[in-house]
Every structure is written in structure tokens, then in C-alpha cells.
Design an enzyme around this catalytic site. Structure first.
Site: not given
Length: 328
Positions: A69, A73, A200
Site C-alpha cells: 500500500r 500511495h 486486499h
């Protein structure tokens, strides 16, 4: 005489044009990322990073999701330039304070450790942006996900943008259209977006991000699943906001395709998960990935490589930070 002068000037102009073309070609080549970028400059860079990443995930399995992640990001804000790692400073408003990162983006200390270890063997050579990219790959591989060849040669930014982070990172309430448009603005297709959302399959989310979904009794959530999730996520805002739940209830620590099977059963934890299978244009991709784990993993690796190519700083642009949280 005039003709000779004109011919000489023409020849000089032609030579100058050739020189400019050569320089432009050289610059373009220099700007290309390459998997062998550190082969001579720091031959043990990748193995050193891998050791730090594996040690961290062995200590806490959830860290694998956090590192994937973190790279995502980073790349979506100003490109893959490690801007997400910069702390607040007189001239910097840290991206860590954006809603999508605050109290949820994590793993900074793992990247710092990898950077520190690499600095000991090759000071001032390996960028924090490249460490983020390599860490994401190593994290995926360690928990059973795909591996891929990471292209290297990114440099680090001297700036960050909390406002861009707020507008360029997806929200947990995002609609399918907004997700497709956002990823499209980064050169990523709807298929790339669905594949990347498959990360996820590991990791956890805070109660505050899925409270509305499990209490709104909508038709797009399985009632039993919602009931299970309510046990550790009270309905009242401010009560248990930080309580964690696995994004994939079935195999929360394994990188597999159960995430997509969950979506087909209306068991996506976040709104931005379930919209991928909600009667829209991506239903067929979710269905395909639920049936073919190898296709999902292959597409995930391809999408990660594409994401790692988003607007990198190369050549003489940017810097190589000595520590990842501050400009030199």
C-alpha cells in the site's frame, strides 16, 4: 564567397542538430528505468533490502499489505518519488497527514531500516523510491503472491503534496466510476485497477472505514457477513473506530484470489471493494479472477510494474536522500 559561407553555416547547423539529437537520445536512455541499474553501483542492494523486508514481515504478517500500500500511495501522488515518506518541515506539508494516509499508512520504519542497511554498504546510491518499489515486490512474494522484475533508477523528490494526496488517492467510499477515472488518469486500465485492488486479499481495515457499510442494511452486503463484522465495530462513531478487521475474512494472511470470491458473495469489507462487483463494467474481471488465480497473479504483477512507471524522477532530476523522511 557568400555561397561558401552559406554552405559552411548549413554544415555547422546540421552538425549541431546531430549533436542535439544525440544528447536528447542519450538523455532519454538515461531516463529509462532498468532492472540492472544497481548491478555495478551497489550489487548487494536488492539482497540487503530483501533481508530487511522479510525480517519485518516475519515479525508481523500484516506488514506485507502495508508495504504494498505504501508503494501505491507513493506512486499516485507526484509519481513514484518517495514523497510519501517525507515528514513535516518548514517547506514541506507531509502527505502522511492526508485523510487516506493518516493513522493508516504504515511501514515507514521498515523502509527506514532497509535504507539504513543499504547506506552502510553503498552510501548515497540507492533511492528511497526504489526501496519502496522493491519492498512491495518482496512483500508480495513473501506471503505467497507473485514476484516480478523491478525496474530501478528512480530518484527521490525534494517536495511533497498533502493536497495532491487528498485528491489523488482513492477513498474507501469511492464509486466504480471514480476509481476507473482515477486509475485511468495514472495510465492504468480498469483491469489494472481491479488487479491492484486484489492486494486486499491481505491486510486489515479500521472500523471507521467500513462502519456505514455493515450497518446500512443495503442489498449489496451479505447479512451474515455484516453481522460478523459488527461484533468488533460498534455503530457509534468514535467508539472502536480503530478496531481492525481482515479485508479477506477467509484467508487473511495469504495472497490468493479469495478476495474476488468474497466480492461475488457480497462480502467485500469496504464500499470501494464491493463496487468492483455490483452489476457494473468490472463484474466480468472479478468473476475471471475468482476462477483463475494464476491470471489474477499475473495481471497483478503486470499492473505493479506499470504503477512503478508512473512519473519517476530519473537522470539528474530529484536527489538521493540520505534518510527517507527528510530532504538532505
Amino acid at each position: 564567397m557568400a555561397t561558401m559561407v552559406r554552405n559552411s553555416l548549413s554544415l555547422l547547423a546540421s552538425r549541431a542538430a546531430v549533436v542535439v539529437m544525440v544528447l536528447l537520445f542519450s538523455s532519454a536512455c538515461q531516463a529509462q528505468l532498468s532492472s540492472t541499474f544497481y548491478e555495478n553501483k551497489c550489487p548487494n542492494a536488492l539482497s540487503t533490502i530483501r533481508t530487511a523486508i522479510r525480517t519485518a514481515i516475519a515479525r508481523e504478517r500484516r506488514m506485507a499489505a502495508s508495504l504494498i500500500r505504501l508503494h501505491f500511495h507513493d506512486c499516485f501522488v507526484q509519481g513514484c518519488d518517495a514523497s510519501i515518506l517525507l515528514d513535516d518541515a518548514p517547506l514541506i506539508k507531509s502527505e502522511k497527514n492526508a485523510l487516506q494516509n493518516k493513522d493508516s499508512a504504515r511501514g515507514y520504519e521498515v523502509i527506514d531500516k532497509a535504507k539504513s542497511d543499504v547506506e552502510k554498504i553503498c552510501p548515497g546510491v540507492v533511492s528511497c523510491a526504489d526501496i519502496l518499489a522493491v519492498a512491495a515486490r518482496d512483500a508480495s512474494e513473501y506471503v505467497g503472491g507473485p514476484s516480478w522484475t523491478v525496474k530501478l533508477g528512480r530518484r527521490d523528490s525534494t517536495t511533497a503534496s498533502v493536497s495532491l494526496a487528498a485528491s489523488q488517492l482513492p477513498l474507501f467510499t469511492a464509486s466504480l466510476r471514480s476509481l476507473i477515472d482515477l486509475f485511468g488518469s495514472k495510465g492504468l486500465s480498469a483491469r489494472d485497477m481491479v488487479a491492484l485492488s486484489g492486494s486486499h486479499t491481505i491486510g486489515q481495515a479500521q472500523c471507521v472505514t467500513f462502519r456505514n457499510r455493515i450497518y446500512n442494511n443495503a442489498s449489496d452486503i451479505d447479512a451474515g457477513f455484516a453481522s460478523t463484522r459488527r461484533r468488533r465495530c460498534p455503530a457509534t462513531f468514535g467508539n472502536g473506530d480503530g478496531n481492525l478487521a481482515a479485508l479477506d475474512l477467509v484467508t487473511p494472511n495469504s495472497f490468493d484470489n479469495n478476495y474476488f470470491k468474497n466480492l461475488m458473495q457480497k462480502k467485500g469489507l469496504l464500499e470501494s471493494d464491493q463496487v468492483l462487483f455490483s452489476g457494473g463494467s468490472t463484474d466480468n474481471i472479478v468473476s475471471e479472477y475468482s476462477r483463475n488465480p494464476s491470471t489474477f497473479k499475473s495481471d497483478f504483477a503486470t499492473a505493479m510494474i506499470k504503477m512503478g512507471d508512473i512519473e519517476p524522477l530519473t537522470g539528474s532530476a530529484g536527489i538521493i536522500r540520505r534518510i527517507c523522511s527528510a530532504v538532505n
